[in-house]
Scaffold this motif. Sequence first.
Motif, PDB file in Angstrom:
ATOM      1  N   TYR A 266       0.827  -1.207   0.000  1.00 42.42           N
ATOM      2  CA  TYR A 266       0.000   0.000   0.000  1.00 42.42           C
ATOM      3  C   TYR A 266       0.860   1.255   0.000  1.00 42.42           C
ATOM      4  CZ  TYR A 266      -3.001   3.706   1.721  1.00 42.42           C
ATOM      5  OH  TYR A 266      -3.657   4.896   1.868  1.00 42.42           O
TER       6      TYR A 266
ATOM      7  N   SER B  39       0.986   3.986  -2.930  1.00 43.61           N
ATOM      8  CA  SER B  39       0.664   5.387  -2.622  1.00 43.61           C
ATOM      9  C   SER B  39       1.780   6.316  -3.079  1.00 43.61           C
ATOM     10  CB  SER B  39       0.418   5.564  -1.128  1.00 43.61           C
ATOM     11  OG  SER B  39      -0.726   4.863  -0.722  1.00 43.61           O
TER      12      SER B  39
ATOM     13  N   TYR C 265       1.308   9.314  -5.826  1.00 50.32           N
ATOM     14  CA  TYR C 265       1.571  10.730  -5.573  1.00 50.32           C
ATOM     15  C   TYR C 265       2.692  11.277  -6.444  1.00 50.32           C
ATOM     16  CZ  TYR C 265      -1.839  10.864  -1.888  1.00 50.32           C
ATOM     17  OH  TYR C 265      -3.015  10.828  -1.213  1.00 50.32           O
TER      18      TYR C 265
END
Length: 116
Positions: free
Chosen positions: A20, A24, A28
């Motif tokens: 995760y 992420s 981003y």
Amino acid sequence: MSFQDIKENADAIQENTKAYIETSIKYYKLWGFKVVMKSTSLLLKFFLIAICFIVVLFFISLALAFALGAYFDNYAIGFLIVALLYLVLAFILYLVRFNFLKIYLLNKFSEIFFND
């Protein structure tokens, strides 16, 4: 529930958490790249339009100065009148001091940054 089951669940949680976090970070980075590219293209378009506008304004100013010079039979007076017009315009803009450009850019960048 045995200790082995708890250990396997903890290992799965750790692997899922790591996946995760990596996902992420990738998201981003991609999102940041998108925002930077949209901002850069917006600025580039703005500067290209501004340069074209400045060139057109320059030629219009030259034409006006020559036309006024021909009207007064003295080209220096024509150029002085055009210079005075720009001086008056600059003084009026200084007095008004609206930040149209700042407001426009702030709206565009906030649109890019917060809506996407």
